[in-house]
Design a protein around this motif. Structure first.
Motif, mmCIF file in Angstrom:
data_model
loop_
_atom_site.group_PDB
_atom_site.id
_atom_site.type_symbol
_atom_site.label_atom_id
_atom_site.label_comp_id
_atom_site.label_asym_id
_atom_site.label_seq_id
_atom_site.Cartn_x
_atom_site.Cartn_y
_atom_site.Cartn_z
ATOM 1 N N GLU A 257 0.309 -1.626 0.154
ATOM 2 C CA GLU A 257 -0.101 0.234 -0.122
ATOM 3 C C GLU A 257 1.065 1.448 0.144
ATOM 4 O O GLU A 257 0.485 2.544 -0.601
ATOM 5 C CB GLU A 257 -0.477 0.225 1.429
ATOM 6 N N GLN A 258 1.856 0.884 0.786
ATOM 7 C CA GLN A 258 2.925 2.602 0.790
ATOM 8 C C GLN A 258 3.314 2.366 -0.455
ATOM 9 O O GLN A 258 3.585 3.812 -0.773
ATOM 10 C CB GLN A 258 3.222 2.451 2.035
ATOM 11 N N GLY B 298 -11.442 1.768 2.920
ATOM 12 C CA GLY B 298 -10.675 1.576 3.927
ATOM 13 C C GLY B 298 -11.348 1.937 5.109
ATOM 14 O O GLY B 298 -11.847 1.171 6.967
ATOM 15 N N ALA B 299 -12.090 3.463 6.174
ATOM 16 C CA ALA B 299 -12.694 3.681 7.097
ATOM 17 C C ALA B 299 -14.244 2.999 6.717
ATOM 18 O O ALA B 299 -14.283 2.432 8.236
ATOM 19 C CB ALA B 299 -12.662 5.030 6.173
ATOM 20 N N PHE B 300 -15.128 2.722 6.104
ATOM 21 C CA PHE B 300 -15.936 1.987 5.663
ATOM 22 C C PHE B 300 -16.136 0.821 6.324
ATOM 23 O O PHE B 300 -16.736 0.047 7.319
ATOM 24 C CB PHE B 300 -17.041 2.813 4.646
ATOM 25 N N GLU C 47 -7.363 -3.414 5.981
ATOM 26 C CA GLU C 47 -5.829 -3.241 4.412
ATOM 27 C C GLU C 47 -5.965 -3.605 3.272
ATOM 28 O O GLU C 47 -6.132 -3.447 2.310
ATOM 29 C CB GLU C 47 -4.966 -3.461 5.539
ATOM 30 N N CYS C 48 -6.494 -4.969 2.916
ATOM 31 C CA CYS C 48 -6.951 -6.305 1.975
ATOM 32 C C CYS C 48 -7.661 -5.463 1.148
ATOM 33 O O CYS C 48 -7.267 -5.172 -0.081
ATOM 34 C CB CYS C 48 -7.422 -7.296 2.545
ATOM 35 N N CYS D 254 -8.801 -9.370 12.777
ATOM 36 C CA CYS D 254 -9.127 -9.977 11.396
ATOM 37 C C CYS D 254 -9.968 -8.440 10.953
ATOM 38 O O CYS D 254 -9.681 -8.192 9.064
ATOM 39 C CB CYS D 254 -10.421 -10.803 12.213
ATOM 40 N N SER D 255 -10.864 -7.013 11.337
ATOM 41 C CA SER D 255 -11.616 -6.761 10.204
ATOM 42 C C SER D 255 -10.431 -5.160 9.988
ATOM 43 O O SER D 255 -10.177 -4.586 9.251
ATOM 44 C CB SER D 255 -12.348 -5.079 11.902
#
Length: 189
Positions: A61-62, A85-87, A113-114, A107-108
């Motif tokens: 991601e970075q 990502g926030a949602f 992130e995935c 897990c969340s």
């Protein structure tokens, strides 16, 4: 063309480096947690294993977001990634944490992130036309099989020998990888 080549090589180095760390953290999570936190924190072992898989995800991601998507100056894509990502993170926490506690939280986080990574990969491919997963990464996975077996064979619950074997595994992995993988990447720079 040069941007594609740099992106491809950077992604290859991330895969090379983080596979070994993830494998070691899976097998040696208990001794690491006991060494760092001590007795009474055994409940952190499973979340530790889950979260360590994020090393590769966040590193990718970075690279994709910070180095390439932000460089294109399209802030709408970066904003969309943040919102997605926030949602996903908040929704998954609401669903998983009441049932699974710290494991649900881990897990969340991984799920969030995935999802961000998958959307970022889609944007990345649309703009730069570089696939994140290539033949080279499949080779890294195959190259990890003996390393995985070595870690599996030497993993124990005793802290001292386990950490010693873990360090030996990492050292052997990096030495072999240097001569097999990294030299190939360096020569193509």
């Amino acid at each position: 063309a040069q941007l594609r080549q740099i992106a491809s090589k950077t992604i290859n180095l991330v895969f090379f480096f983080f596979f070994s760390i993830i494998i070691v953290s899976l097998f040696y999570a208990k001794p690491f947690v006991l060494l760092i936190a001590g007795e009474g924190y055994e409940g952190a072992i499973i979340p530790f294993r889950i979260v360590m898989s994020l090393l590769l995800v966040i590193a990718l991601e970075q690279i994709i977001i910070t180095q390439f998507l932000m460089a294109t100056r399209d802030s709408k894509e970066v904003l969309l990634l943040s919102l997605v990502g926030a949602f996903v993170g908040v929704s998954a926490n609401i669903i998983l944490v009441p049932r699974l506690a710290s494991i649900g939280s881990a897990c969340s986080w991984v799920l969030s992130e995935c999802v961000v990574l998958l959307v970022a990969i889609w944007f990345f491919y649309k703009k730069i036309k570089v696939r994140v997963i290539q033949r080279q990464q499949a080779k890294y996975l195959l190259f990890c099989i003996p390393y995985f077996c070595f870690c599996l064979y030497f993993s124990t619950d005793a802290i001292t020998p386990t950490l010693f074997y873990g360090l030996i595994c990492c050292f052997v992995w990096f030495v072999l990888s240097y001569f097999i993988i990294v030299k190939k990447i360096k020569t193509s720079f």
